[in-house]
Design a protein around this motif. Structure first.
Motif, PDB file in Angstrom:
ATOM      1  N   THR A  99       0.833  -1.212   0.000  1.00  0.00           N
ATOM      2  CA  THR A  99       0.000   0.000   0.000  1.00  0.00           C
ATOM      3  C   THR A  99       0.861   1.252   0.000  1.00  0.00           C
ATOM      4  OG1 THR A  99      -0.189  -0.039   2.421  1.00  0.00           O
ATOM      5  CG2 THR A  99      -1.960  -1.085   1.157  1.00  0.00           C
ATOM      6  N   PHE A 190      -6.463  -8.015  -2.029  1.00  0.00           N
ATOM      7  CA  PHE A 190      -5.459  -7.043  -2.450  1.00  0.00           C
ATOM      8  C   PHE A 190      -4.552  -7.662  -3.518  1.00  0.00           C
ATOM      9  CE2 PHE A 190      -1.713  -4.468  -2.437  1.00  0.00           C
ATOM     10  CZ  PHE A 190      -2.106  -3.196  -2.040  1.00  0.00           C
ATOM     11  N   TRP A 193      -6.420  -7.993  -6.816  1.00  0.00           N
ATOM     12  CA  TRP A 193      -6.605  -6.644  -7.381  1.00  0.00           C
ATOM     13  C   TRP A 193      -5.294  -6.168  -8.000  1.00  0.00           C
ATOM     14  CZ3 TRP A 193     -10.035  -2.895  -4.100  1.00  0.00           C
ATOM     15  CH2 TRP A 193     -10.313  -1.730  -4.819  1.00  0.00           C
ATOM     16  N   LYS A 235     -12.243  -0.165  -0.538  1.00  0.00           N
ATOM     17  CA  LYS A 235     -12.442   1.061  -1.321  1.00  0.00           C
ATOM     18  C   LYS A 235     -12.717   2.242  -0.395  1.00  0.00           C
ATOM     19  CE  LYS A 235     -14.429  -1.205  -5.427  1.00  0.00           C
ATOM     20  NZ  LYS A 235     -15.681  -1.384  -6.214  1.00  0.00           N
ATOM     21  N   CYS A 240      -6.064  -0.013  -1.119  1.00  0.00           N
ATOM     22  CA  CYS A 240      -6.126  -0.590  -2.458  1.00  0.00           C
ATOM     23  C   CYS A 240      -4.724  -0.542  -3.097  1.00  0.00           C
ATOM     24  CB  CYS A 240      -7.092   0.199  -3.347  1.00  0.00           C
ATOM     25  SG  CYS A 240      -8.718   0.461  -2.628  1.00  0.00           S
TER      26      CYS A 240
END
Length: 242
Positions: A99, A190, A193, A235, A240
């Motif tokens: 992150t 995560f 994504w 979100k 994210c």
């Protein structure tokens, strides 16, 4: 080149990246004439191999110390939580690293429990004891016991992670009381994504959920609504991939 050579190689390195010069040499030999099949607009396999070689040959003691210091800060902040063990610690290290885009030497693989580095915890536990910061006691609660020099990581932590201090503290407080399975779901989402972004895929909840179930057969134990809720929570909180 025979398939057995590839199978033996990947078996030797546990489906991960080469970990030393000998494995790099074997990797080069095994894949010297291998015809990589990929969409060059999305991913360049030869460049990835070059980056792997470069990163593996430039690892220093500082790299290992840096990740130990991050782990020490996580344990220091969450030591009293009964939810903190090896798996939660790994997932928090993974989320901190990705992150904030920090430079950290890890090798997280696709495992049943989500992104997981099989060698990381052994190294961390060993260095915790060497530095006299913590000792891991898996049968006790809390699992981490303070040693004589607990807190000795702080100066290093502020030096290594000066630009990420706020973001790391934010994550640790968010996940302070979260159980291992909750952190596992979020870390796996995560990872899915992040993978979709790397392949320039159109990001939506359905794609991430599909990738979640493809991650490992054990992920079937989580229902779709729980995964979808995790995505929406991420979100809202801004947790994210970058």
């Amino acid at each position: 080149m025979g398939n057995s050579k590839i199978d033996n190689l990947f078996g030797a390195i546990g489906f991960g990246f080469p970990e030393n010069k000998e494995e790099l040499k074997s990797f080069d030999e095994a894949f010297e004439d291998y015809p990589f099949q990929a969409n060059i607009q999305k991913i360049n396999p030869k460049k990835i191999l070059a980056d792997i070689k470069k990163s593996k040959t430039e690892i220093t003691k500082v790299d290992y110390h840096k990740r130990t210091v991050l782990a020490a800060q996580i344990v220091y902040k969450l030591q009293g939580e009964y939810t903190l063990g090896h798996l939660k610690l790994q997932k928090l290290m993974y989320l901190c690293q990705h992150t904030t885009s920090m430079s950290l030497h890890t090798n997280f693989l696709k495992q049943a429990m989500g992104p997981y580095d099989p060698n990381l915890m052994r190294s961390i536990d060993k260095q915790f004891k060497v530095n006299q910061w913590f000792e891991y006691s898996p049968k006790d609660y809390p699992k981490y016991k303070s040693l004589a020099r607990v807190g000795g990581h702080k100066d290093w932590y502020e030096r290594y992670f000066e630009k990420q201090l706020f973001d790391i503290d934010f994550l640790l407080e968010k996940f302070r009381t979260y159980k291992t399975d909750q952190v596992e779901i979020i870390a796996t989402v995560f990872g899915c994504w992040k993978e979709a972004l790397e392949y320039n895929e159109l990001i939506n909840n359905e794609l991430i959920i599909k990738k979640f179930y493809m991650w490992h057969k054990d992920k079937a134990k989580y229902d779709k609504e729980r995964i979808n809720s995790a995505i929406e929570w991420m979100k809202t909180e801004g947790i994210c991939p970058l």
